[in-house]
Write a protein that holds these residues in place. Structure first.
Motif, PDB file in Angstrom:
ATOM      1  N   PRO A   1       6.417  10.159   1.879  1.00 30.05           N
ATOM      2  CA  PRO A   1       6.284   9.788   3.293  1.00 30.05           C
ATOM      3  C   PRO A   1       5.333  10.691   4.055  1.00 30.05           C
ATOM      4  O   PRO A   1       5.405  10.767   5.279  1.00 30.05           O
ATOM      5  CB  PRO A   1       7.714   9.995   3.790  1.00 30.05           C
ATOM      6  CG  PRO A   1       8.185  11.203   3.031  1.00 30.05           C
ATOM      7  CD  PRO A   1       7.562  11.084   1.658  1.00 30.05           C
ATOM      8  N   TYR A   2       4.416  11.365   3.380  1.00 30.08           N
ATOM      9  CA  TYR A   2       3.554  12.348   4.031  1.00 30.08           C
ATOM     10  C   TYR A   2       2.311  11.739   4.663  1.00 30.08           C
ATOM     11  O   TYR A   2       1.955  12.065   5.795  1.00 30.08           O
ATOM     12  CB  TYR A   2       3.181  13.445   3.036  1.00 30.08           C
ATOM     13  CG  TYR A   2       4.362  14.316   2.693  1.00 30.08           C
ATOM     14  CD1 TYR A   2       4.810  15.272   3.587  1.00 30.08           C
ATOM     15  CD2 TYR A   2       5.058  14.169   1.493  1.00 30.08           C
ATOM     16  CE1 TYR A   2       5.910  16.067   3.299  1.00 30.08           C
ATOM     17  CE2 TYR A   2       6.161  14.959   1.199  1.00 30.08           C
ATOM     18  CZ  TYR A   2       6.581  15.901   2.110  1.00 30.08           C
ATOM     19  OH  TYR A   2       7.681  16.681   1.830  1.00 30.08           O
ATOM     20  N   VAL A   3       1.616  10.890   3.913  1.00 30.08           N
ATOM     21  CA  VAL A   3       0.440  10.190   4.425  1.00 30.08           C
ATOM     22  C   VAL A   3       0.510   8.763   3.899  1.00 30.08           C
ATOM     23  O   VAL A   3       0.491   8.547   2.685  1.00 30.08           O
ATOM     24  CB  VAL A   3      -0.878  10.849   3.965  1.00 30.08           C
ATOM     25  CG1 VAL A   3      -2.081  10.080   4.514  1.00 30.08           C
ATOM     26  CG2 VAL A   3      -0.934  12.312   4.397  1.00 30.08           C
ATOM     27  N   MET A   4       0.604   7.802   4.836  1.00 30.08           N
ATOM     28  CA  MET A   4       0.774   6.401   4.436  1.00 30.08           C
ATOM     29  C   MET A   4      -0.195   5.525   5.222  1.00 30.08           C
ATOM     30  O   MET A   4      -0.362   5.699   6.426  1.00 30.08           O
ATOM     31  CB  MET A   4       2.219   5.950   4.697  1.00 30.08           C
ATOM     32  CG  MET A   4       3.249   6.746   3.913  1.00 30.08           C
ATOM     33  SD  MET A   4       4.956   6.242   4.260  1.00 30.08           S
ATOM     34  CE  MET A   4       5.181   6.921   5.914  1.00 30.08           C
ATOM     35  N   GLU A   5      -0.826   4.607   4.513  1.00 30.33           N
ATOM     36  CA  GLU A   5      -1.757   3.675   5.140  1.00 30.33           C
ATOM     37  C   GLU A   5      -1.007   2.425   5.566  1.00 30.33           C
ATOM     38  O   GLU A   5      -0.339   1.781   4.762  1.00 30.33           O
ATOM     39  CB  GLU A   5      -2.891   3.322   4.184  1.00 30.33           C
ATOM     40  CG  GLU A   5      -4.038   2.602   4.858  1.00 30.33           C
ATOM     41  CD  GLU A   5      -5.285   2.531   3.987  1.00 30.33           C
ATOM     42  OE1 GLU A   5      -6.342   2.139   4.509  1.00 30.33           O
ATOM     43  OE2 GLU A   5      -5.195   2.869   2.788  1.00 30.33           O
ATOM     44  N   GLU A   6      -1.105   2.099   6.848  1.00 27.18           N
ATOM     45  CA  GLU A   6      -0.431   0.929   7.393  1.00 27.18           C
ATOM     46  C   GLU A   6      -1.364  -0.275   7.349  1.00 27.18           C
ATOM     47  O   GLU A   6      -2.562  -0.155   7.091  1.00 27.18           O
ATOM     48  CB  GLU A   6       0.002   1.201   8.843  1.00 27.18           C
ATOM     49  CG  GLU A   6       0.839   2.457   9.031  1.00 27.18           C
ATOM     50  CD  GLU A   6       2.222   2.340   8.423  1.00 27.18           C
ATOM     51  OE1 GLU A   6       2.648   1.212   8.111  1.00 27.18           O
ATOM     52  OE2 GLU A   6       2.883   3.385   8.256  1.00 27.18           O
ATOM     53  N   SER A   7      -0.800  -1.453   7.600  1.00 33.57           N
ATOM     54  CA  SER A   7      -1.636  -2.653   7.684  1.00 33.57           C
ATOM     55  C   SER A   7      -2.616  -2.473   8.842  1.00 33.57           C
ATOM     56  O   SER A   7      -2.250  -1.998   9.918  1.00 33.57           O
ATOM     57  CB  SER A   7      -0.768  -3.889   7.918  1.00 33.57           C
ATOM     58  OG  SER A   7       0.003  -3.743   9.099  1.00 33.57           O
ATOM     59  N   GLY A   8      -3.851  -2.828   8.610  1.00 33.13           N
ATOM     60  CA  GLY A   8      -4.876  -2.618   9.621  1.00 33.13           C
ATOM     61  C   GLY A   8      -5.637  -1.321   9.433  1.00 33.13           C
ATOM     62  O   GLY A   8      -6.605  -1.051  10.138  1.00 33.13           O
ATOM     63  N   GLY A   9      -5.176  -0.497   8.477  1.00 36.29           N
ATOM     64  CA  GLY A   9      -5.918   0.712   8.141  1.00 36.29           C
ATOM     65  C   GLY A   9      -5.500   1.965   8.871  1.00 36.29           C
ATOM     66  O   GLY A   9      -6.020   3.046   8.585  1.00 36.29           O
TER      67      GLY A   9
END
Length: 244
Positions: free
Chosen positions: A32-40
């Motif tokens: 859960p440290y760095v996560m790419e969400e929808s839309g970037g």
């Protein structure tokens, strides 16, 4: 014409100021440290700590995502302004910030297995799956335990570690506590979360820093980090991700 010229100078100065407050930083994505969400867009415990520490000092982030080894090499070469999740041992030759994040590597087993693990050497008696390059990252004692293990493997996808653990293909999964817990509770992993697990904290903490090409950026980040620790923002981010 003079007015237009003056306006042009002011615009140029304003533009220079804006660009000077933007920092291009390399991140290695891992939940859960760095996560790419929808839309970037990005989220995550590590990303938000760094973003908020810089924001209070007037900076914005331009994140770039790389594997960790490439983050290290890219900031070492000066092709980005900063790189996150850096150890002193990485020897980037750049200005290292104060510690902003601590990783807690653990061995995770199923509680029903009644494991007894009091030291790293105890892992040598068990079937293990760990993250890639763990025998380097976790030091010589772990490397020796891996060599003695009746079954040792490494998985690039840490969901695989959890599936192997819950499928009784290994006795323990070795990795960072928050990462493993994230994948245990991620529905995509597909394991029975009613089965209790147990963590064995036999590894030392791993303190991470940001490597900055510019010394002033490092100083401002340290000041911002101290500020968000003092005003409760840092603890609020930790709490936010502890509940996930």
């Amino acid at each position: 014409m003079k007015k237009l010229a003056c306006l042009g100078v002011l615009v140029a100065l304003w533009a220079g100021t804006v660009s000077a407050t933007e920092i291009t930083m390399g991140f290695a994505p891992v939940p859960p440290y760095v996560m790419e969400e929808s839309g970037g867009s990005l989220s995550g415990l590590e990303y938000e700590i760094i973003r908020e520490a810089l924001a209070v000092r007037g900076y914005t982030l331009r994140p770039q995502l790389f594997p960790l080894a490439r983050v290290i090499e890219t900031v070492r070469q000066g092709n980005i302004q900063a790189g996150a999740r850096i150890l002193e041992a990485h020897d980037t030759g750049r200005y290292l910030s104060d510690v902003y994040l601590v990783f807690n590597n653990v061995a995770v087993g199923l509680k029903e297995s009644n494991l007894s693990i009091n030291s790293v050497s105890d892992l040598g008696n068990m079937r293990m799956v760990s993250f890639q390059r763990a025998t380097i990252v976790l030091g010589p004692d772990f490397a020796a335990a891996a060599q003695n293990s009746p079954g040792y493997s490494e998985a690039a996808d840490q969901r695989v570690q959890i599936r192997m653990l819950f499928g009784d293909r290994v006795d323990v999964a070795v990795g960072e506590s928050r990462i493993l817990q994230h994948f245990i509770h991620d529905p995509e992993t597909g394991v029975d979360t009613s089965v209790a697990t147990e963590e064995f904290a036999v590894f030392p903490e791993t303190p991470y820093r940001v490597a900055f090409v510019d010394q002033q950026h490092m100083r401002d980040f340290n000041a911002g980090l101290a500020e968000i620790r003092a005003n409760g923002t840092y603890d609020a981010i930790l709490k936010k991700y502890a509940s996930r």
